[in-house]
Every structure is written in structure tokens, then in C-alpha cells.
Scaffold this motif. Structure first.
Motif, PDB file in Angstrom:
ATOM      1  N   GLU A  51      -0.821   6.204  13.740  1.00  0.00           N
ATOM      2  CA  GLU A  51      -0.298   5.144  14.875  1.00  0.00           C
ATOM      3  C   GLU A  51       0.236   3.823  14.168  1.00  0.00           C
ATOM      4  OE1 GLU A  51      -2.124   3.428  18.967  1.00  0.00           O
ATOM      5  OE2 GLU A  51      -3.373   4.661  17.907  1.00  0.00           O
ATOM      6  N   LEU A  52      -0.311   3.353  13.323  1.00  0.00           N
ATOM      7  CA  LEU A  52      -0.001   2.084  12.621  1.00  0.00           C
ATOM      8  C   LEU A  52       1.598   2.105  12.010  1.00  0.00           C
ATOM      9  CD1 LEU A  52      -3.020   0.682  10.975  1.00  0.00           C
ATOM     10  CD2 LEU A  52      -1.778  -0.360  12.759  1.00  0.00           C
ATOM     11  N   LEU A  53       1.839   3.335  11.568  1.00  0.00           N
ATOM     12  CA  LEU A  53       3.146   3.666  10.784  1.00  0.00           C
ATOM     13  C   LEU A  53       4.244   4.019  11.954  1.00  0.00           C
ATOM     14  CD1 LEU A  53       2.069   6.147   7.859  1.00  0.00           C
ATOM     15  CD2 LEU A  53       2.621   3.874   7.762  1.00  0.00           C
ATOM     16  N   GLU A  54       3.827   4.736  13.133  1.00  0.00           N
ATOM     17  CA  GLU A  54       4.720   4.752  14.217  1.00  0.00           C
ATOM     18  C   GLU A  54       5.290   3.322  14.726  1.00  0.00           C
ATOM     19  OE1 GLU A  54       3.010   7.433  17.031  1.00  0.00           O
ATOM     20  OE2 GLU A  54       3.181   9.190  15.686  1.00  0.00           O
ATOM     21  N   THR A  55       4.210   2.412  14.956  1.00  0.00           N
ATOM     22  CA  THR A  55       4.471   1.248  15.725  1.00  0.00           C
ATOM     23  C   THR A  55       5.000   0.139  14.649  1.00  0.00           C
ATOM     24  OG1 THR A  55       2.334   0.409  15.216  1.00  0.00           O
ATOM     25  CG2 THR A  55       2.975   1.556  17.460  1.00  0.00           C
ATOM     26  N   GLY A  56       4.826   0.365  13.388  1.00  0.00           N
ATOM     27  CA  GLY A  56       5.316  -0.457  12.285  1.00  0.00           C
ATOM     28  C   GLY A  56       4.338  -1.872  12.279  1.00  0.00           C
ATOM     29  N   GLY A  57       3.062  -1.574  12.559  1.00  0.00           N
ATOM     30  CA  GLY A  57       2.051  -2.713  12.706  1.00  0.00           C
ATOM     31  C   GLY A  57       1.441  -2.909  11.560  1.00  0.00           C
TER      32      GLY A  57
ATOM     33  N   ILE B 213      -9.689  -0.939   9.837  1.00  0.00           N
ATOM     34  CA  ILE B 213      -8.917   0.233  10.516  1.00  0.00           C
ATOM     35  C   ILE B 213     -10.123   0.835  11.090  1.00  0.00           C
ATOM     36  CG2 ILE B 213      -7.521   2.278  10.257  1.00  0.00           C
ATOM     37  CD1 ILE B 213      -6.096   1.149   7.960  1.00  0.00           C
ATOM     38  N   LYS B 214      -9.999   0.753  12.560  1.00  0.00           N
ATOM     39  CA  LYS B 214     -11.189   1.358  13.534  1.00  0.00           C
ATOM     40  C   LYS B 214     -10.712   2.718  13.715  1.00  0.00           C
ATOM     41  CE  LYS B 214     -12.683  -3.187  15.172  1.00  0.00           C
ATOM     42  NZ  LYS B 214     -12.981  -3.924  16.231  1.00  0.00           N
ATOM     43  N   GLN B 215     -11.770   3.571  13.821  1.00  0.00           N
ATOM     44  CA  GLN B 215     -11.382   4.878  14.403  1.00  0.00           C
ATOM     45  C   GLN B 215     -12.677   5.619  14.946  1.00  0.00           C
ATOM     46  OE1 GLN B 215      -8.661   7.060  13.993  1.00  0.00           O
ATOM     47  NE2 GLN B 215      -9.719   8.028  15.285  1.00  0.00           N
TER      48      GLN B 215
ATOM     49  N   LEU C 251       0.714  -1.122  -0.020  1.00  0.00           N
ATOM     50  CA  LEU C 251       0.034  -0.013  -0.023  1.00  0.00           C
ATOM     51  C   LEU C 251       0.862   1.248   0.054  1.00  0.00           C
ATOM     52  CD1 LEU C 251      -2.183  -2.073   0.922  1.00  0.00           C
ATOM     53  CD2 LEU C 251      -3.440  -0.174   2.078  1.00  0.00           C
ATOM     54  N   ASP C 252       0.548   2.107  -1.007  1.00  0.00           N
ATOM     55  CA  ASP C 252       1.219   3.552  -0.834  1.00  0.00           C
ATOM     56  C   ASP C 252       0.561   4.260   0.241  1.00  0.00           C
ATOM     57  OD1 ASP C 252       2.402   5.729  -1.447  1.00  0.00           O
ATOM     58  OD2 ASP C 252       2.180   6.118  -3.666  1.00  0.00           O
ATOM     59  N   VAL C 253       1.069   4.223   1.538  1.00  0.00           N
ATOM     60  CA  VAL C 253       0.281   4.951   2.609  1.00  0.00           C
ATOM     61  C   VAL C 253       0.666   6.478   2.543  1.00  0.00           C
ATOM     62  CG1 VAL C 253       0.285   5.202   5.109  1.00  0.00           C
ATOM     63  CG2 VAL C 253       0.610   2.760   3.946  1.00  0.00           C
ATOM     64  N   ALA C 254       1.855   6.759   2.039  1.00  0.00           N
ATOM     65  CA  ALA C 254       1.956   8.192   2.048  1.00  0.00           C
ATOM     66  C   ALA C 254       1.167   9.046   1.037  1.00  0.00           C
ATOM     67  CB  ALA C 254       3.483   8.641   1.805  1.00  0.00           C
ATOM     68  N   ASN C 255       0.960   8.382  -0.153  1.00  0.00           N
ATOM     69  CA  ASN C 255       0.040   9.099  -1.178  1.00  0.00           C
ATOM     70  C   ASN C 255      -1.546   8.856  -0.884  1.00  0.00           C
ATOM     71  OD1 ASN C 255       2.333  10.582  -2.224  1.00  0.00           O
ATOM     72  ND2 ASN C 255       2.940   8.485  -3.115  1.00  0.00           N
ATOM     73  N   SER C 256      -1.873   8.121  -0.071  1.00  0.00           N
ATOM     74  CA  SER C 256      -3.278   7.709  -0.255  1.00  0.00           C
ATOM     75  C   SER C 256      -3.887   8.679   0.720  1.00  0.00           C
ATOM     76  CB  SER C 256      -3.498   6.390   0.674  1.00  0.00           C
ATOM     77  OG  SER C 256      -3.049   5.214  -0.089  1.00  0.00           O
ATOM     78  N   ARG C 257      -5.387   9.029   0.605  1.00  0.00           N
ATOM     79  CA  ARG C 257      -6.288  10.044   1.367  1.00  0.00           C
ATOM     80  C   ARG C 257      -7.024   9.147   2.557  1.00  0.00           C
ATOM     81  NH1 ARG C 257      -8.165  12.274  -3.404  1.00  0.00           N
ATOM     82  NH2 ARG C 257     -10.253  11.720  -2.704  1.00  0.00           N
ATOM     83  N   TRP C 258      -6.633   9.258   3.743  1.00  0.00           N
ATOM     84  CA  TRP C 258      -7.172   8.550   4.725  1.00  0.00           C
ATOM     85  C   TRP C 258      -8.325   9.233   5.527  1.00  0.00           C
ATOM     86  CZ3 TRP C 258      -5.776   3.646   4.630  1.00  0.00           C
ATOM     87  CH2 TRP C 258      -4.591   3.143   4.004  1.00  0.00           C
ATOM     88  N   GLY C 259      -8.623  10.515   4.890  1.00  0.00           N
ATOM     89  CA  GLY C 259      -9.875  11.137   5.671  1.00  0.00           C
ATOM     90  C   GLY C 259      -9.594  10.944   7.130  1.00  0.00           C
ATOM     91  N   PRO C 260     -10.979  10.486   7.874  1.00  0.00           N
ATOM     92  CA  PRO C 260     -11.107  10.476   9.384  1.00  0.00           C
ATOM     93  C   PRO C 260     -10.124   9.556   9.851  1.00  0.00           C
ATOM     94  CG  PRO C 260     -12.884   9.690   8.424  1.00  0.00           C
ATOM     95  CD  PRO C 260     -12.270  10.256   7.236  1.00  0.00           C
ATOM     96  N   PHE C 261      -9.623   8.585   9.140  1.00  0.00           N
ATOM     97  CA  PHE C 261      -9.044   7.482   9.573  1.00  0.00           C
ATOM     98  C   PHE C 261      -7.251   7.726   9.652  1.00  0.00           C
ATOM     99  CE2 PHE C 261     -12.498   5.681   7.641  1.00  0.00           C
ATOM    100  CZ  PHE C 261     -13.190   4.878   8.488  1.00  0.00           C
ATOM    101  N   GLN C 262      -6.926   8.968   9.328  1.00  0.00           N
ATOM    102  CA  GLN C 262      -5.578   9.335   9.340  1.00  0.00           C
ATOM    103  C   GLN C 262      -4.856   8.939  10.828  1.00  0.00           C
ATOM    104  OE1 GLN C 262      -3.482  10.573   6.633  1.00  0.00           O
ATOM    105  NE2 GLN C 262      -2.109   9.863   8.345  1.00  0.00           N
ATOM    106  N   PRO C 263      -5.523   9.302  11.902  1.00  0.00           N
ATOM    107  CA  PRO C 263      -4.942   9.191  13.145  1.00  0.00           C
ATOM    108  C   PRO C 263      -4.440   7.794  13.765  1.00  0.00           C
ATOM    109  CG  PRO C 263      -6.598  10.666  13.550  1.00  0.00           C
ATOM    110  CD  PRO C 263      -6.900  10.089  12.099  1.00  0.00           C
ATOM    111  N   ALA C 264      -5.593   6.590  13.124  1.00  0.00           N
ATOM    112  CA  ALA C 264      -5.295   5.446  13.320  1.00  0.00           C
ATOM    113  C   ALA C 264      -4.218   4.935  12.407  1.00  0.00           C
ATOM    114  CB  ALA C 264      -6.564   4.659  13.116  1.00  0.00           C
TER     115      ALA C 264
END
Length: 487
Positions: free
Chosen positions: A88-94, A113-115, A72-85
Motif C-alpha cells: 500500500e505504501l508503494l502504491e501511494t508513494g508514501g 509499519i503497522k499490520q 531501502l531495497d523494497v523489492a528485494n526485502s522480505r516483508w513477511g506478514p507486513f507485505q500488504p502494508a
């Protein structure tokens, strides 16, 4: 046109092809309500369904769920209201929770992905600003990940972009109704339990009693406890006719799903025997109605104040009669005893005591001064506080030289970052809005977001890119509001 000559370029044609491919990836949002209440928290789940890439060279014949998530191209995706979750996944590498779903008879990976979305503004809330990008594998081969890796490994050698977006989804957010609203409602939305303790319980009329009020979230969905305010005790008639209630609203301490407030009240009469049950009202979004949770009464022992003689306040003491002494008369009466009338009012002093007090007090004062200076020099938060305090002045200096909307937008972002002690130049307007809300600056968060939108719009409208005096005034006023809201 240059020097009276015309120069032209041939047009360049671009062809844009849609990368959407429902046969490889699908996206949907679950849990979106058509109607919700302002202040409520709505739990939603982003479902990303991906078809595993299959190849006979792979041990299991297909890439694993973790390997497909890494595509998944996480950086170039638009996550809308799910951005905080997602952050957090990116920080933990989960990797988000994954299950197996059946799509057209095939086994797909389903990432969830829950938010919990805070509904902080009434009106139509758009949750469909989501676009997921995936680099879908098309070919794998063997290669070394580094020069120090002697064994070639299987890796993706060719891929193509695939995108997917959910269907448009909206939630109509409405303010809780005014009908049936209790007078003491402080804006709480959710389901709560309320309890009160008091100390001391044995007091004199007028002495303060500290109330400890604990509000616990008992709803199935966690409420937004950070925005929860203390109950309006001044609206409770059972309290106001027996106690003096201060006008100041107390701040709360959040711990887990409970928030604690402390406030002092003073009994006005010795006839007070207890703190009556105190009600905490809230709007329950499950029943669409206002409810009240009452605390238990607290027994008190209130006594009247003790009457004291005036001597107790002046520090004088009654004179005890003594046996008369023999006096020797001196010519001149009292004048013979004192030549200086001011001597009657002069307080006796001892030079030795003054010298000793000076010697004893100088070393502690000198030591305290040295410690204070050293503390200021070694204070790790000194630069942070200095940066926060000077945010407004630095913005005003920059604004005096700014002529374009793009420069103003960057200066405003930097001022917010300075005031909240965030890294400069890295946050988007949505991230800044979220940071302002998290810091408690709710009133100014939306105004700043709208101003940044307006400035960014001006950047692409050449006729209005230049700033006028009115915009300068609006920007200064907005930063003033920011400073007040973040004190």
C-alpha cells in the motif's frame, strides 16, 4: 562426457560476507503475543531503525528521513506478514510513520509499519520471516538527474548493501475452548454489539417477517469482519418454538465495522406477541471467555388467517334469482339449439382481438431481442466472466501435456489467476493464498498453498520432478475444489 571424452571445468570459489551491520540498521517486531486465539486479529508493528547518513555537503548535515527510506531495497526485502502494508505504501508513494530514536547516544530514524495479522490457522505461527535490505550511502556528489536539468544536484554516488532481520518470534495459535461454548456460537472471535429490527410487525400466521441483524465490532483491535457469519437462529429455542426458521444461512453486507444479515422467519401461531431477545455469542480474546450480546425484543401483532369460502378460490359467484321470463318451446328441445355438442365447451373468440394483440406485441419483443444482443456485445464484464468460467477446462487441457512439476506449478497459478480474474504469471504462492482468503475461499487456500510448495520442492529434486498419474489426479481435484469455493 561427449563422444567418449571427458570434459571438466575448474571449480569457482565464492566468498559470501554478511551484510548485517547493527551499527547502521536494526529491525524489530513489536506486539507479538506468545499465545493467541484462532480467528483473532493481532496488531503488530515492524520497527526499522536507520542511522542517518551524514555529510557536510548536505543542508542539514544528514539525509532526511524520506531520503533514507528511499534507500531501502523494497523489492528485494522480505516483508513477511507486513507485505500488504508495504504494498500500500508503494502504491501511494508514501513514507511510513517516523520518529526519532536514540541509539548509543545518536539520533536515528525509527520507521513504524503497522499490520493487523489475521490468525486463520491453529498451531505455531512464524512472524520472523523478515529481512530488510538497505543500500546505505557511502559517498555523495553533484550530478544532473536528466539532460534537461541545468543545475547539478547532490545525489548518492556510491553505496553498499546492509541487511537486518528481527529476532525469531512465534505465536502459538489455539482454537477457542470447547468448555463453556454456547450452542449458537458461529465462530465469532472479538468484541461485538448485536441488534435486530423486523418488518412488517403486523402479520398473519405464516407470513414472512424480515429480520435485519446488525453486528458491530466494538473491540479496540478491529476484528476480521469478512469471516463473520450470521447467528445460528435455528439453535435458539426461544425462536424455534414460535417461528419457522429457514435452513439456509444468509450472506452478510459489510460496511465499515458493521455487518448486516437479513433472514425471514414465519410465526406459527397467533399467540406470538413479540420476537424475543436474540443472542449473538462470541469468544472475547481479552477475557478468554465466551460472551453473549442480546438484541432488544420486537413487538408483533399476529392474527389468524381469514377463512374463505370455496367460491373465493374457484372464482364463481352466487346466482341471483331473477324474475322468470317467458320461454318459447322449440321442437327437439336443446338439440334444436346446437347441432355440435363440442360447441358447448368452445370458448368464443374474436379474430380482431388476436390480430391487434399480435401487432402490439411484435415490436416490443423485437426491440427487447435487439437490446439483449447489443448488451451482450457491449458488456464490459463479458470477457471477465468467460475467463473465470473456463479456468478449469483450460487447466485440464494444459495438464494433459504437462510432464514436469515446474510446468504444473505455473499452470496451477494461471488457473487461480483466471478464476479470481488476476493478472497472469505475476503472483507468488503467498500472494495467491492471500487473494484466495480475501475472496472467501478459505478451505482451499491452504491446500493450494501446500500444493504449490510441494511442486516447487520437486523442481529442485531431480528424482521426483516428473509428474505421475496420482499427481495429475490430485491437481484436477484441487482445481475442482477451487471452482466450487469461488462460485
Amino acid at each position: 562426457v561427449a563422444d567418449g571424452k571427458y570434459y571438466t571445468l575448474d571449480p569457482v570459489q565464492f566468498t559470501f560476507e554478511s551484510a548485517a551491520d547493527a551499527s547502521l540498521m536494526q529491525v524489530d517486531i513489536h506486539g507479538v503475543k506468545s499465545h493467541a486465539w484462532l480467528g483473532d486479529v493481532m496488531p503488530i508493528t515492524l520497527k526499522i531503525l536507520v542511522k542517518p547518513y551524514a555529510d557536510t555537503q548536505l543542508p542539514d548535515g544528514a539525509l532526511s528521513a524520506a531520503d533514507m527510506w528511499r534507500m531501502l531495497d523494497v523489492a528485494n526485502s522480505r516483508w513477511g506478514p507486513f507485505q500488504p502494508a508495504v504494498s500500500e505504501l508503494l502504491e501511494t508513494g508514501g513514507v511510513p510513520g517516523v520518529t526519532i530514536a536514540t541509539v548509543e547516544g545518536q539520533r536515528w530514524y525509527a520507521y513504524g509499519i503497522k499490520q493487523n495479522v489475521r490468525l486463520l490457522k491453529s498451531g505455531e505461527f512464524d512472524l520472523s520471516d523478515v529481512l530488510i535490505r538497505l543500500n546505505y550511502p557511502q559517498e555523495i556528489g553533484r550530478g544532473r538527474s536528466s539532460l534537461f536539468d541545468p543545475i547539478p544536484r547532490l545525489q548518492v554516488t556510491r553505496s553498499r548493501p546492509v541487511t537486518a532481520a528481527p529476532e525469531d518470534s512465534y505465536t502459538l495459535v489455539a482454537s477457542p475452548p470447547e468448555s463453556g461454548r454456547p450452542a449458537g456460537w458461529s465462530g465469532a472471535v472479538g468484541q461485538f454489539a448485536f441488534d435486530v429490527s423486523a418488518t412488517p410487525t403486523d402479520v398473519v400466521v405464516g407470513e414472512p417477517i424480515t429480520l435485519t441483524m446488525r453486528i458491530t465490532d466494538v473491540g479496540a483491535t478491529p476484528a476480521d469482519m469478512e469471516l463473520l457469519s450470521a447467528p445460528l437462529l435455528e439453535q435458539d429455542d426461544s425462536l424455534t418454538h414460535q417461528f419457522r426458521i429457514p435452513a439456509d444461512r444468509p450472506g452478510g453486507v459489510l460496511k465499515g465495522r458493521s455487518k448486516t444479515f437479513t433472514q425471514s422467519i414465519r410465526p406459527t401461531s397467533d399467540a406470538v406477541e413479540q420476537i424475543p431477545p436474540i443472542g449473538f455469542s462470541f469468544f472475547n480474546p481479552q477475557t478468554d471467555a465466551y460472551e453473549i450480546s442480546f438484541s432488544r425484543p420486537v413487538d408483533l401483532q399476529v392474527t389468524s388467517s381469514t377463512r374463505l369460502d370455496a367460491d373465493a378460490f374457484t372464482g364463481t359467484m352466487s346466482v341471483v334469482a331473477q324474475e322468470p321470463r317467458t320461454l318459447t318451446e322449440v321442437n327437439g328441445g336443446l338439440v334444436a339449439n346446437y347441432n355440435d355438442p363440442n360447441a358447448l365447451l368452445r370458448r368464443a373468440t374474436n379474430p380482431g382481438q388476436i390480430l391487434i394483440a399480435t401487432i402490439v406485441s411484435v415490436p416490443p419483443i423485437f426491440l427487447a431481442t435487439v437490446m439483449l444482443l447489443r448488451r451482450r456485445q457491449t458488456d464490459p464484464d463479458r470477457d471477465k466472466r468467460k475467463r473465470m468460467r473456463s479456468a478449469r477446462s483450460r487447466f485440464a487441457e494444459r495438464l494433459a501435456d504437462i510432464q514436469t512439476a515446474s510446468e504444473a506449478a505455473q499452470a496451477l497459478r494461471d488457473a487461480i489467476a483466471d478464476r479470481l480474474n488476476l493478472p497472469s504469471g505475476s503472483a507468488t504462492r503467498d500472494e495467491l493464498k492471500h487473494a484466495l482468503i480475501e475472496s472467501g475461499a478459505l478451505d482451499v487456500a491452504e491446500s493450494i498453498h501446500e500444493m504449490l510448495c510441494e511442486l516447487e520442492h520437486r523442481v529442485y529434486a531431480a528424482a521426483s520432478n516428473e509428474l505421475d498419474q496420482e499427481m495429475h489426479t490430485r491437481l484436477i481435484a484441487l482445481v475442482d475444489k477451487l471452482e466450487m469455493a469461488t462460485r
